[in-house]
Design a protein around this motif. Structure first.
Motif, mmCIF file in Angstrom:
data_model
loop_
_atom_site.group_PDB
_atom_site.id
_atom_site.type_symbol
_atom_site.label_atom_id
_atom_site.label_comp_id
_atom_site.label_asym_id
_atom_site.label_seq_id
_atom_site.Cartn_x
_atom_site.Cartn_y
_atom_site.Cartn_z
ATOM 1 N N ALA A 292 0.767 -1.272 -0.094
ATOM 2 C CA ALA A 292 0.164 -0.044 0.164
ATOM 3 C C ALA A 292 0.854 1.314 -0.048
ATOM 4 N N ASP A 293 0.552 2.312 -0.810
ATOM 5 C CA ASP A 293 1.313 3.409 -1.033
ATOM 6 C C ASP A 293 1.708 3.765 0.318
ATOM 7 N N ARG A 294 3.075 4.277 0.600
ATOM 8 C CA ARG A 294 3.519 4.759 1.661
ATOM 9 C C ARG A 294 3.720 6.300 1.510
ATOM 10 N N THR A 295 3.418 6.762 0.712
ATOM 11 C CA THR A 295 3.481 8.224 0.370
ATOM 12 C C THR A 295 2.436 9.110 0.100
ATOM 13 N N ASN A 296 1.155 8.619 0.087
ATOM 14 C CA ASN A 296 0.133 9.173 -0.236
ATOM 15 C C ASN A 296 -0.917 9.759 0.947
ATOM 16 N N LYS A 297 -0.416 9.293 2.176
ATOM 17 C CA LYS A 297 -1.135 9.753 3.332
ATOM 18 C C LYS A 297 -2.500 9.282 3.359
ATOM 19 N N LEU A 298 -2.811 8.373 2.784
ATOM 20 C CA LEU A 298 -4.207 7.475 3.005
ATOM 21 C C LEU A 298 -4.007 6.122 3.375
ATOM 22 N N GLY A 299 -5.110 5.786 4.136
ATOM 23 C CA GLY A 299 -5.126 4.456 4.523
ATOM 24 C C GLY A 299 -4.081 3.913 5.489
ATOM 25 N N ILE A 300 -3.447 2.914 4.906
ATOM 26 C CA ILE A 300 -2.218 2.173 5.498
ATOM 27 C C ILE A 300 -0.879 2.446 4.748
ATOM 28 N N ASN A 301 0.082 2.056 5.475
ATOM 29 C CA ASN A 301 1.408 1.709 4.858
ATOM 30 C C ASN A 301 1.838 0.436 4.689
ATOM 31 N N GLY A 302 2.095 0.164 3.332
ATOM 32 C CA GLY A 302 2.501 -1.454 3.192
ATOM 33 C C GLY A 302 3.770 -1.597 3.577
ATOM 34 N N VAL A 303 4.516 -2.653 3.546
ATOM 35 C CA VAL A 303 5.767 -3.048 4.120
ATOM 36 C C VAL A 303 6.731 -2.392 2.795
ATOM 37 N N ALA A 304 6.644 -2.757 1.683
ATOM 38 C CA ALA A 304 7.457 -2.187 0.771
ATOM 39 C C ALA A 304 7.324 -1.129 -0.025
ATOM 40 N N ASP A 305 8.355 -0.096 -0.085
ATOM 41 C CA ASP A 305 8.006 1.184 -0.750
ATOM 42 C C ASP A 305 8.197 1.095 -2.128
ATOM 43 N N GLN A 306 8.964 -0.006 -2.850
ATOM 44 C CA GLN A 306 9.302 -0.181 -4.244
ATOM 45 C C GLN A 306 8.511 -1.448 -4.847
ATOM 46 N N ALA A 307 7.625 -2.113 -4.196
ATOM 47 C CA ALA A 307 7.119 -3.150 -4.600
ATOM 48 C C ALA A 307 5.950 -2.824 -5.736
ATOM 49 N N ARG A 308 5.701 -3.493 -6.867
ATOM 50 C CA ARG A 308 4.820 -3.406 -7.888
ATOM 51 C C ARG A 308 3.949 -4.954 -7.711
ATOM 52 N N ILE A 309 2.686 -4.491 -7.435
ATOM 53 C CA ILE A 309 1.657 -5.647 -7.218
ATOM 54 C C ILE A 309 1.291 -6.138 -8.755
ATOM 55 N N MET A 310 1.783 -7.607 -8.968
ATOM 56 C CA MET A 310 1.174 -8.022 -10.023
ATOM 57 C C MET A 310 -0.117 -9.176 -9.582
ATOM 58 N N SER A 311 -1.287 -8.976 -10.360
ATOM 59 C CA SER A 311 -2.281 -9.590 -9.831
ATOM 60 C C SER A 311 -2.580 -11.118 -10.656
ATOM 61 N N VAL A 312 -2.332 -12.231 -9.874
ATOM 62 C CA VAL A 312 -2.673 -13.364 -10.779
ATOM 63 C C VAL A 312 -3.925 -14.019 -10.236
ATOM 64 N N ARG A 313 -5.057 -14.074 -10.557
ATOM 65 C CA ARG A 313 -6.217 -14.658 -10.014
ATOM 66 C C ARG A 313 -6.205 -16.266 -10.207
ATOM 67 N N VAL A 314 -6.301 -17.033 -9.330
ATOM 68 C CA VAL A 314 -6.284 -18.383 -9.211
ATOM 69 C C VAL A 314 -6.915 -18.942 -8.111
ATOM 70 N N VAL A 315 -7.391 -18.229 -7.087
ATOM 71 C CA VAL A 315 -8.324 -18.787 -6.024
ATOM 72 C C VAL A 315 -9.592 -18.507 -5.948
ATOM 73 N N PRO A 316 -10.465 -19.374 -6.100
ATOM 74 C CA PRO A 316 -11.906 -19.208 -6.006
ATOM 75 C C PRO A 316 -12.425 -19.322 -4.644
ATOM 76 N N ASP A 317 -13.806 -18.983 -4.594
ATOM 77 C CA ASP A 317 -14.178 -19.382 -3.230
ATOM 78 C C ASP A 317 -14.695 -20.666 -3.181
ATOM 79 N N GLY A 318 -13.589 -21.500 -2.683
ATOM 80 C CA GLY A 318 -13.465 -22.983 -2.569
ATOM 81 C C GLY A 318 -11.968 -23.304 -2.792
ATOM 82 N N ASP A 319 -11.670 -24.439 -3.009
ATOM 83 C CA ASP A 319 -10.337 -24.869 -3.218
ATOM 84 C C ASP A 319 -9.543 -24.594 -4.621
#
Length: 578
Positions: A292-319
């Motif tokens: 989560a953006d550590r510079t925008n003064k919104l919400g929370i601070n994520g752990v990593a300031d230089q991470a870029r999140i790639m979303s790969v959808r693989v988990v349904p509601d189920g196994d």
């Protein structure tokens, strides 16, 4: 299944223990804070950044293999990975990687028809595989050795399925009664949000209403927010509804809507570009913890300031399915991820060999895999939790866990069993009394970190009461209790589970790799494990129904909670060759 476990408030209208304490206020972003400075057992992230002030960093892509991520969230939209070689929305595979319009990642749970939300548990899919052959077989029916093993497995699966089904029916019926009567009480009182005072004044019409009021009063004494209580009640009722209609329903199978050849584990190209999907709560929460953006003064601070999140959808509601998990790992690796977060797991694995191959591929490509240990308060040295780092674990013992281990040992009397017959095939059973040593003598992925969940207090309650553990299977612990993070629609919410602990470690790994990019995945894992904050006092766990106190080194390999400050100091030394 993702590891966010619904907190079930009651059982058959019995209120929670009267000794349960009122909900405690927590410092914002407690998981990033420091024990000595802030009084909570966070990972010292804020303190760690003091070590790298002015130091050059590079962006690090972290793949979140989950149920979807809201890429438009106010705290995530600036940190999302973007495929610069792809033009959004033109329905063309611009970068020629086989995935059309994969701008923010990929969804292996969809097709041109849409995206799948619900799926079965693996146990249901296995029963469907075996039932035509063994449903009418008797114990006296002549069978080959291999068929006898399959038949024994089938009986075990059916018994377990019936138990789960009975529990789901019981839960749904009781929570339905609770909700129906509570709705009636609200109408009689004339208010949608009830208070303790309202309930004290109300005169119950019957015994059931008396029990309902007792339950609600017990909860409101701990947390007076009635809206939160009803929200949790509705979520729990939905949980049981989904179990009955989807997870445990032998007649439900959504795979046809995806359009792949499910039996072909080598098939790579299927799905769609919808990385958010129909239910992105869990994945969005995980993503925020990491970055989560550590510079925008919104919400929370994520752990990593230089991470870029790639979303790969693989988990349904189920196994989740092994084929999808393997393809998701390969997709993430091929598109530049250096850390992969996997906050999901299950007790059975139909084709772990496919996942093992993808894990080995990630190892060859220098990618670190971070996996949640699970939320069943179990010792994973003995209980199965898939996927895991042990190559071939499933192909020798994929359907067997502690519940029938003694029976297996007695039946085998240390005799080895033949191997799986290629691809999707028959499981082996562990060899007798040496089953544990045999399991851990197999090759293991060196790029794998298994994470248990810890709480904020430096006392005997440090290990989360739901967290799995294991002296040989869980590497580290990390904050996973009451973690506030991002939710779809630019909202925020507390969740808990090893699902939340794993992204804390993924964020730490990304932090290290961004400031010390020359370090390999294996070196980063080693640094994280060697730099943990050790715990002197014993901690409480419950194993096989028995409560006991143990050292953290008795239930994990490192014997500690991850610490960003210590890790960056050690990374500096390692990078200089000290």
């Amino acid at each position: 299944m993702n590891f966010f476990k619904k907190i079930l408030m009651i059982a058959a209208f019995a209120p929670l223990a009267a000794s349960a304490q009122k909900k405690e206020d927590l410092k914002p972003n407690w998981f990033n804070l420091d024990l000595q400075k802030d009084g909570v057992f966070g990972i010292s992230t804020e303190r760690a950044y003091e070590l790298v002030k002015g130091k050059k960093a590079v962006p690090v892509t972290v793949a979140v293999l989950d149920g979807g991520v809201d890429e438009e969230h106010e705290d995530l939209k600036t940190v999302m990975w973007k495929n610069q070689r792809e033009i959004a929305g033109n329905n063309i595979d611009d970068d020629k990687n086989g995935y059309v319009d994969d701008v923010y990642g990929w969804n292996f749970l969809g097709s041109a028809k849409g995206s799948v939300r619900f799926d079965n548990l693996e146990i249901v899919r296995l029963i469907r595989i075996y039932q035509d052959k063994y449903a009418s077989v008797l114990n006296s029916t002549p069978l080959s050795t291999a068929e006898r093993r399959e038949f024994s497995l089938y009986k075990k699966l059916v018994t377990e399925h019936q138990s789960k089904l009975q529990n789901a029916r019981f839960g749904y019926e009781n929570y339905s009664i609770l909700k129906k009567n509570l709705d009636s009480i609200e109408r009689r009182i004339g208010k949608e949000k009830l208070s303790l005072n309202d309930l004290d004044k109300y005169r119950a019409k019957n015994d059931i209403e008396s029990k309902v009021i007792k339950v609600v009063r017990s909860e409101l004494k701990k947390n007076p927010d009635y809206s939160e209580f009803t929200k949790e009640l509705n979520e729990t009722l939905e949980y049981y509804h989904n179990q009955l209609n989807y997870h445990l329903n032998l007649e439900f199978d959504p795979r046809d809507s995806i359009g792949d050849n499910y039996a072909d584990v080598n098939e790579r190209i299927y799905g769609n570009s919808d990385v958010t999907g129909p239910d992105a709560d869990h994945g969005t929460h995980v993503a925020g913890i990491i970055a989560a953006d550590r510079t925008n003064k919104l919400g929370i601070n994520g752990v990593a300031d230089q991470a870029r999140i790639m979303s790969v959808r693989v988990v349904p509601d189920g196994d989740e399915r092994d084929k999808d998990v393997a393809n998701a790992i390969r997709y993430a690796v091929d598109n530049g991820a250096k850390v992969i977060n996997m906050s999901f797991g299950k007790s059975y694995s139909w084709n772990k060999a496919t996942v093992d191959s993808a894990v080995a591929y990630a190892a060859r490509k220098d990618v670190l895999l971070v996996h949640a240990a699970g939320n069943d308060s179990k010792n994973t040295d003995y209980e199965n939790n898939f996927p895991n780092r042990i190559y071939g674990d499933t192909t020798n013992a994929n359907y067997w866990n502690l519940s029938n281990r003694i029976e297996v040992e007695q039946a085998l009397q240390t005799r080895p069993m033949p191997g799986v017959m290629g691809g999707i095939g028959r499981p082996n059973v562990p060899t007798g009394p040496r089953v544990d040593s045999a399991k851990f003598s197999r090759p293991q992925a060196p790029n794998w970190l298994e994470v248990g969940a810890s709480s904020w207090k430096d006392d005997e309650t440090l290990v989360a009461n739901f967290s799995n553990f294991g002296k040989r299977t869980v590497d580290v612990f990390a904050p996973g209790v009451r973690i506030n993070s991002t939710m779809p629609g630019s909202k925020y919410e507390e969740q808990q589970g090893t699902s939340m602990a794993a992204p804390v470690v993924s964020g730490l790994a990304a932090l290290i790799r961004s400031y010390y990019p020359s370090l390999s995945a294996v070196q980063v894992k080693d640094i994280i494990m060697r730099s943990v904050a050790k715990v002197d006092q014993k901690v409480k766990i419950a194993e096989r129904g028995e409560s006991k106190k143990v050292n953290l080194s008795d239930i994990s390999i490192s014997g500690g909670v991850v610490n960003a400050y210590n890790a960056l100091k050690l990374a500096e030394e390692v990078s200089k060759g000290k």
